[in-house]
Scaffold this active site. Structure first.
Site, mmCIF file in Angstrom:
data_model
loop_
_atom_site.group_PDB
_atom_site.id
_atom_site.type_symbol
_atom_site.label_atom_id
_atom_site.label_comp_id
_atom_site.label_asym_id
_atom_site.label_seq_id
_atom_site.Cartn_x
_atom_site.Cartn_y
_atom_site.Cartn_z
ATOM 1 N N GLU A 290 0.537 -0.911 -0.041
ATOM 2 C CA GLU A 290 -0.148 0.217 -0.066
ATOM 3 C C GLU A 290 0.849 1.361 0.268
ATOM 4 O OE1 GLU A 290 -2.672 2.627 0.357
ATOM 5 O OE2 GLU A 290 -3.766 1.183 0.399
ATOM 6 N N CYS A 364 -14.104 -0.456 -8.304
ATOM 7 C CA CYS A 364 -15.533 0.826 -7.425
ATOM 8 C C CYS A 364 -15.293 1.141 -8.499
ATOM 9 C CB CYS A 364 -14.763 1.523 -6.279
ATOM 10 S SG CYS A 364 -14.134 2.902 -6.722
#
Length: 407
Positions: A290, A364
């Protein structure tokens, strides 16, 4: 002018054919006959002459004024088909098709995170959501979208606005449900001084907030705002990404687990605070990557404190500028990748050259997903299935999980 609505646009507007091209009418459904005044590319002061069989009475009393929900006037079945169609259309735009599993939709009153707009008024505070395409704030005391625990924070949020809001500008309050109470992040409030700090700390205690962050600075921490991911407890940094509903998170996690199957060595890309990495670590070794160091630190701490997990390693790395290279996937049996809305073009290009047997792609944004899917397929992967998850009920937002395997 009288028009017939042909379809629903990606933002939820009804679309008809006007004299100069597409004509947009908010709150309409396909097949409805509508009369109104033509203004540019919109129909105003309209009324429905022939309603659709898919039209229903909105479940929320604020539906006509609040801009938080776009599709409460449509049946659940219609919205489900529409959202599936959005993903199918995005794939078709790249020349792709897929097998689709039945859509999974979060129930009403399940949103555990929301951003509320507010401003201080002469007599107190006005707080709620904006009206559609407007700066007007709409109070939503009977919101059918937010979890009851979030609704219960409204008196405390109003108190914060009265203490530190401005009558000349809006305050933004992001409130997240946690195991220890509401995690509140405020932007646009007054500059901090000692008096304001004291008042905010008192309000945090009085209203039982777990944490209060004000203009980027944590000013009160009554207790750590823990989130549970499998066997692990994590205290995310302020503003860290979290799935919108617990039901949606579970649907995504189950789909990811199904996609990767019995893999025992996993790389989780864009891992956030461990939504997928930590539950999957109950059965497999996980390397979580990340770009935000604070999120990696929270994930690592949660993994270290949990019992019964396999080995979890973390790496802070900007995957847009420096994607993992093919040799870094040596021995990896599955990859989970959940990028932001822009997608992961650079990382997908590298994955397409790797030997990873299976990829669980979470997205998304159907448009960037379809673009990235085409890259993987061109590199020798097969798109096995797509699972659409609707945790942003009554909105135009769509999320999904897809399984790719080496052909």
């Amino acid at each position: 002018m009288i028009v017939t609505i042909d379809r629903i646009g990606h933002l939820g507007d009804g679309v008809a054919q006007g004299p100069n091209g597409p004509l947009f009418v908010p709150g309409m459904l396909p097949g409805e006959v509508v009369e109104g005044d033509l203004q540019d590319d919109q129909l105003t002061d309209f009324r429905i002459l022939t309603p659709s069989v898919n039209r229903v009475k909105p479940p929320c009393p604020h539906a006509k004024t609040c801009g938080g929900c776009l599709m409460q006037h449509a049946s659940d079945a219609f919205v489900a088909d529409w959202k599936l169609g959005i993903v199918k259309g995005a794939l078709a735009g790249q020349g792709l098709t897929a097998d689709f599993r039945p859509i999974l939709t979060s129930p009403p009153k399940s949103r555990r995170r929301a951003t509320i707009a507010a401003r201080r008024t002469k007599n107190g505070a006005l707080m709620g959501f904006h009206a559609r395409a407007s700066d007007m704030l709409v109070n939503v005391p009977n919101c059918q979208l937010l979890h009851p625990d979030l609704m219960a924070t409204f008196p405390g949020l109003e108190a914060l606005v009265k203490i530190g809001g401005s009558r000349s500008g809006e305050v933004s309050l992001t409130v997240t449900r946690s195991l220890a109470g509401a995690d509140v992040m405020v932007t646009g409030g007054k500059d901090l001084d000692s008096a304001l700090l004291l008042e905010l700390a008192r309000a945090t205690e009085a209203h039982g907030f777990a944490r209060l962050t004000w203009n980027g600075e944590t000013v009160a921490l009554r207790t750590a705002p823990m989130q549970r991911f499998g066997k692990a407890l994590v205290a995310p940094p302020p503003g860290a990404f979290l799935q919108a509903t617990a039901e949606g998170e579970l649907a995504l996690l189950r789909s990811v687990a199904m996609a990767i199957g019995p893999a025992r060595k996993i790389v989780d890309l864009f891992a956030g605070v461990g939504t997928f990495a930590l539950p999957l670590a109950e059965r497999a070794e996980v390397h979580a990557v990340e770009g935000e160091a604070a999120m990696m630190a929270a994930l690592e701490k949660g993994a270290n404190m949990a019992q019964g997990l396999k080995r979890v390693t973390v790496e802070t790395r900007d995957l847009f500028r420096r994607p993992l290279e093919p040799d870094e996937f040596k021995g990896v049996e599955a990859v989970v990748i959940d990028p932001p809305r822009a997608g992961a073009e650079a990382q997908m290009a590298v994955l397409a050259k790797s030997a990873v047997p299976v990829i669980a792609s979470v997205s998304c944004n159907p448009i960037s997903f379809a673009r990235d899917a085409k890259v993987l397929i061109a590199g020798g992967y097969r798109l096995d299935w797509v699972q659409v998850v609707d945790q942003f009920r009554w909105s135009s937002h769509v999320e999904l999980v897809a399984r790719f395997t080496r052909a």
